[in-house]
Design a protein around this motif. Structure first.
Motif, PDB file in Angstrom:
ATOM      1  N   LYS A 263      10.686  -8.317  -1.250  1.00 30.10           N
ATOM      2  CA  LYS A 263      11.821  -7.910  -2.093  1.00 30.10           C
ATOM      3  C   LYS A 263      11.404  -7.046  -3.285  1.00 30.10           C
ATOM      4  N   PHE A 264      10.111  -7.096  -3.629  1.00 25.47           N
ATOM      5  CA  PHE A 264       9.603  -6.328  -4.770  1.00 25.47           C
ATOM      6  C   PHE A 264       8.999  -4.993  -4.339  1.00 25.47           C
ATOM      7  N   ALA A 265       9.133  -4.629  -3.067  1.00 32.04           N
ATOM      8  CA  ALA A 265       8.363  -3.525  -2.488  1.00 32.04           C
ATOM      9  C   ALA A 265       8.307  -2.261  -3.343  1.00 32.04           C
ATOM     10  N   PRO A 266       9.426  -1.647  -3.744  1.00 26.13           N
ATOM     11  CA  PRO A 266       9.295  -0.391  -4.475  1.00 26.13           C
ATOM     12  C   PRO A 266       8.794  -0.552  -5.906  1.00 26.13           C
ATOM     13  N   LEU A 267       8.727  -1.801  -6.388  1.00 25.64           N
ATOM     14  CA  LEU A 267       8.168  -2.085  -7.705  1.00 25.64           C
ATOM     15  C   LEU A 267       6.677  -2.371  -7.636  1.00 25.64           C
ATOM     16  N   LEU A 268       6.198  -2.851  -6.492  1.00 26.46           N
ATOM     17  CA  LEU A 268       4.795  -3.235  -6.371  1.00 26.46           C
ATOM     18  C   LEU A 268       3.858  -2.075  -6.682  1.00 26.46           C
ATOM     19  N   GLY A 269       4.235  -0.888  -6.263  1.00 27.14           N
ATOM     20  CA  GLY A 269       3.393   0.271  -6.522  1.00 27.14           C
ATOM     21  C   GLY A 269       3.264   0.578  -7.994  1.00 27.14           C
ATOM     22  N   GLU A 270       4.328   0.331  -8.755  1.00 26.87           N
ATOM     23  CA  GLU A 270       4.256   0.522 -10.209  1.00 26.87           C
ATOM     24  C   GLU A 270       3.235  -0.431 -10.817  1.00 26.87           C
ATOM     25  N   LEU A 271       3.278  -1.697 -10.398  1.00 27.60           N
ATOM     26  CA  LEU A 271       2.339  -2.683 -10.918  1.00 27.60           C
ATOM     27  C   LEU A 271       0.907  -2.337 -10.510  1.00 27.60           C
ATOM     28  N   ALA A 272       0.732  -1.971  -9.232  1.00 23.83           N
ATOM     29  CA  ALA A 272      -0.607  -1.640  -8.757  1.00 23.83           C
ATOM     30  C   ALA A 272      -1.150  -0.390  -9.442  1.00 23.83           C
ATOM     31  N   ALA A 273      -0.295   0.610  -9.638  1.00 22.98           N
ATOM     32  CA  ALA A 273      -0.730   1.827 -10.319  1.00 22.98           C
ATOM     33  C   ALA A 273      -1.113   1.533 -11.762  1.00 22.98           C
ATOM     34  N   ASP A 274      -0.333   0.691 -12.422  1.00 23.85           N
ATOM     35  CA  ASP A 274      -0.674   0.309 -13.795  1.00 23.85           C
ATOM     36  C   ASP A 274      -2.025  -0.396 -13.854  1.00 23.85           C
ATOM     37  N   ALA A 275      -2.283  -1.281 -12.879  1.00 31.38           N
ATOM     38  CA  ALA A 275      -3.571  -1.979 -12.856  1.00 31.38           C
ATOM     39  C   ALA A 275      -4.710  -1.006 -12.587  1.00 31.38           C
TER      40      ALA A 275
ATOM     41  N   GLY B 153       0.799  -1.213   0.000  1.00 28.55           N
ATOM     42  CA  GLY B 153       0.000   0.000   0.000  1.00 28.55           C
ATOM     43  C   GLY B 153       0.835   1.267   0.000  1.00 28.55           C
ATOM     44  N   ALA B 154       1.909   1.291   0.797  1.00 28.72           N
ATOM     45  CA  ALA B 154       2.780   2.466   0.817  1.00 28.72           C
ATOM     46  C   ALA B 154       3.423   2.675  -0.549  1.00 28.72           C
TER      47      ALA B 154
ATOM     48  N   SER C 277      11.537   0.249   7.763  1.00 31.12           N
ATOM     49  CA  SER C 277      12.113   1.486   7.241  1.00 31.12           C
ATOM     50  C   SER C 277      11.692   1.727   5.796  1.00 31.12           C
ATOM     51  N   THR C 278      11.522   0.644   5.032  1.00 32.93           N
ATOM     52  CA  THR C 278      11.084   0.779   3.649  1.00 32.93           C
ATOM     53  C   THR C 278       9.683   1.358   3.577  1.00 32.93           C
ATOM     54  N   VAL C 279       8.771   0.848   4.411  1.00 29.63           N
ATOM     55  CA  VAL C 279       7.416   1.405   4.436  1.00 29.63           C
ATOM     56  C   VAL C 279       7.458   2.893   4.769  1.00 29.63           C
ATOM     57  N   ARG C 280       8.204   3.238   5.801  1.00 31.14           N
ATOM     58  CA  ARG C 280       8.249   4.647   6.210  1.00 31.14           C
ATOM     59  C   ARG C 280       8.867   5.522   5.121  1.00 31.14           C
ATOM     60  N   ALA C 281       9.846   5.006   4.405  1.00 34.55           N
ATOM     61  CA  ALA C 281      10.452   5.770   3.314  1.00 34.55           C
ATOM     62  C   ALA C 281       9.448   5.994   2.183  1.00 34.55           C
ATOM     63  N   MET C 282       8.643   4.982   1.877  1.00 35.18           N
ATOM     64  CA  MET C 282       7.662   5.136   0.799  1.00 35.18           C
ATOM     65  C   MET C 282       6.516   6.045   1.216  1.00 35.18           C
ATOM     66  N   VAL C 283       6.105   5.974   2.470  1.00 34.07           N
ATOM     67  CA  VAL C 283       5.078   6.899   2.954  1.00 34.07           C
ATOM     68  C   VAL C 283       5.586   8.342   2.875  1.00 34.07           C
ATOM     69  N   ALA C 284       6.835   8.560   3.263  1.00 35.17           N
ATOM     70  CA  ALA C 284       7.417   9.910   3.174  1.00 35.17           C
ATOM     71  C   ALA C 284       7.469  10.380   1.726  1.00 35.17           C
TER      72      ALA C 284
ATOM     73  N   GLU D  11      16.424   3.822  -6.394  1.00 33.70           N
ATOM     74  CA  GLU D  11      15.667   5.077  -6.382  1.00 33.70           C
ATOM     75  C   GLU D  11      15.166   5.402  -4.981  1.00 33.70           C
ATOM     76  N   LEU D  12      14.577   4.424  -4.320  1.00 40.16           N
ATOM     77  CA  LEU D  12      13.997   4.671  -3.002  1.00 40.16           C
ATOM     78  C   LEU D  12      15.068   4.943  -1.960  1.00 40.16           C
ATOM     79  N   SER D  13      16.172   4.203  -2.010  1.00 38.55           N
ATOM     80  CA  SER D  13      17.247   4.441  -1.050  1.00 38.55           C
ATOM     81  C   SER D  13      17.807   5.844  -1.192  1.00 38.55           C
ATOM     82  N   ALA D  14      17.897   6.330  -2.437  1.00 39.58           N
ATOM     83  CA  ALA D  14      18.382   7.700  -2.656  1.00 39.58           C
ATOM     84  C   ALA D  14      17.419   8.717  -2.044  1.00 39.58           C
ATOM     85  N   LEU D  15      16.118   8.490  -2.199  1.00 39.56           N
ATOM     86  CA  LEU D  15      15.141   9.392  -1.586  1.00 39.56           C
ATOM     87  C   LEU D  15      15.218   9.334  -0.064  1.00 39.56           C
ATOM     88  N   HIS D  16      15.453   8.133   0.448  1.00 41.76           N
ATOM     89  CA  HIS D  16      15.510   7.919   1.900  1.00 41.76           C
ATOM     90  C   HIS D  16      16.790   8.483   2.513  1.00 41.76           C
ATOM     91  N   GLY D  17      17.837   8.542   1.716  1.00 44.66           N
ATOM     92  CA  GLY D  17      19.112   9.046   2.202  1.00 44.66           C
ATOM     93  C   GLY D  17      19.989   7.996   2.849  1.00 44.66           C
TER      94      GLY D  17
END
Length: 374
Positions: free
Chosen positions: A344-356, A14-15, A144-151, A72-78
């Motif tokens: 392991k697919f976390a930051p990609l899942l949103g791309e798939l869900a958004a496409d759907a 979801g995040a 931490s991944t969830v919190r980074a994506m929410v941010a 990409e996400l790690s760069a945003l997270h710092g």
């Protein structure tokens, strides 16, 4: 409150979905029954395996695509969200040679080692077959991944509502009204439901076509057990591993902060008690499961003390094939990247869900519910 897209559930899926939809310029509201990465769901904690080894090319390629998204996400997270420690696969039913062939076809760096050579390299592990090693494997920090994506979603304008438990979704005009258990409402043009182990309880409250619901794979929620074992030599680095023998499949990985950085998290894969949904979770560790895991550690992981110093339960949401569900019907998208291997697919899942949800791009056919819809 109005949104173009409402996303239900602020776990990994979801995040990620809220981030990617907001990144595409949609107005997004993300609702979560507790807090993002809640321990009530399946996306909390610091230790999940990231591996490239799969018996099918589809998932190997998806891991490759996810690697770009992790960067990409790690760069945003710092800071890095994945710790690279390498990954091992062995055991008669794990088929390391077959996995190696798929990785070779996909161009993923790997080694096949005889068990004696592997034992020389990792003396804390007793191998019972040839061994696949790939250096790109590692451990991801789910919380931490969830919190980074929410941010990241918030940075693109998404609103996040905590303590907001969906009770039912009503079709109203060209969109939907989502009703919270406490009476609050959110209106949206489209809805993406990423409710993890709460999904079985929600399906009957979603205005989905009867044919879609009939074709949806059975979602089974299980309460799994995980145990932390201390290293005999604390400074020795350990990889992740999957060991699949004839009668048992176990995985192990560095436990991170969940285990005070003292040892390995070890668990039997998909062997937990069956639940109706997350609402019937007990929190009780299965004593028979503990015995099996301790015996396995004693026999095959001599580099660990065979007495767990911590233990917990977690929730899996499984489909019969262990494939994911990412599909849309009449404005409602159901996302269940489940079966114990979706993190392991976390930051990609949103791309798939958004496409759907937006009916753009291409979601793998294996993740679609099917065409038998009313």
């Amino acid at each position: 409150m109005d949104a173009q897209v409402l996303v239900v559930g602020a776990g990994l899926a979801g995040a990620s979905t809220a981030w990617r939809l907001a990144q595409r310029g949609r107005t997004v509201v993300l609702v979560e029954r507790d807090v993002p990465a809640s321990a009530q769901g399946s996306s909390h904690g610091s230790a999940r395996i990231l591996r490239h080894a799969y018996p099918e090319r589809l998932y190997v390629d998806l891991v490759g695509a996810a690697e770009t998204a992790w960067t990409e996400l790690s760069a945003l997270h710092g800071a890095d969200l994945v710790t690279r420690c390498g990954a091992l696969d062995f055991g008669a039913r794990r088929d390391p040679h077959g996995l190696a062939a798929v990785l070779a076809d996909a161009g993923v760096e790997h080694e096949l080692l005889a068990r004696e050579d592997a034992r020389d390299r990792w003396p804390g592990i007793a191998f019972d077959s040839d061994v696949l090693w790939h250096r790109a494997g590692g451990v991801l920090d789910a919380g931490s991944t969830v919190r980074a994506m929410v941010a990241a979603a918030r940075a693109h304008g998404a609103q996040v509502l905590q303590g907001w438990a969906l009770s039912r979704l009503e079709r109203t005009g060209a969109g939907f009204t989502a009703h919270a258990a406490d009476g609050r409402t959110v209106s949206a043009g489209r809805v993406v439901v990423c409710a993890g182990p709460w999904l079985p309880d929600l399906l009957g409250e979603l205005p989905l076509p009867a044919g879609f619901l009939a074709a949806l794979p059975t979602l089974t929620v299980t309460e799994e057990n995980a145990f932390h074992f201390p290293h005999r030599e604390p400074r020795t680095p350990w990889p992740t591993l999957i060991h699949h023998r004839e009668d048992i499949c176990l995985y192990a990985l560095p436990g991170g902060r969940d285990a005070q950085f003292r040892g390995q998290k070890v668990a039997e894969f998909a062997a937990g008690r069956r639940l109706r949904s997350a609402a019937t979770r007990t929190g009780r560790v299965d004593a028979a499961n503990r015995e099996r895991v301790v015996e396995h550690v004693r026999r095959f992981l001599p580099g660990l003390e065979p007495e767990p110093y911590a233990e917990t339960t977690c929730l899996f949401t499984n489909t019969p094939t262990e494939d994911f569900v990412v599909d849309e019907a009449d404005g409602v998208t159901v996302v269940s990247p489940c079966s114990g291997h979706g993190a392991k697919f976390a930051p990609l899942l949103g791309e798939l869900a958004a496409d759907a949800a937006l009916r753009t791009g291409s979601v793998p056919g294996r993740f679609r519910v099917g065409s038998s819809r009313a």
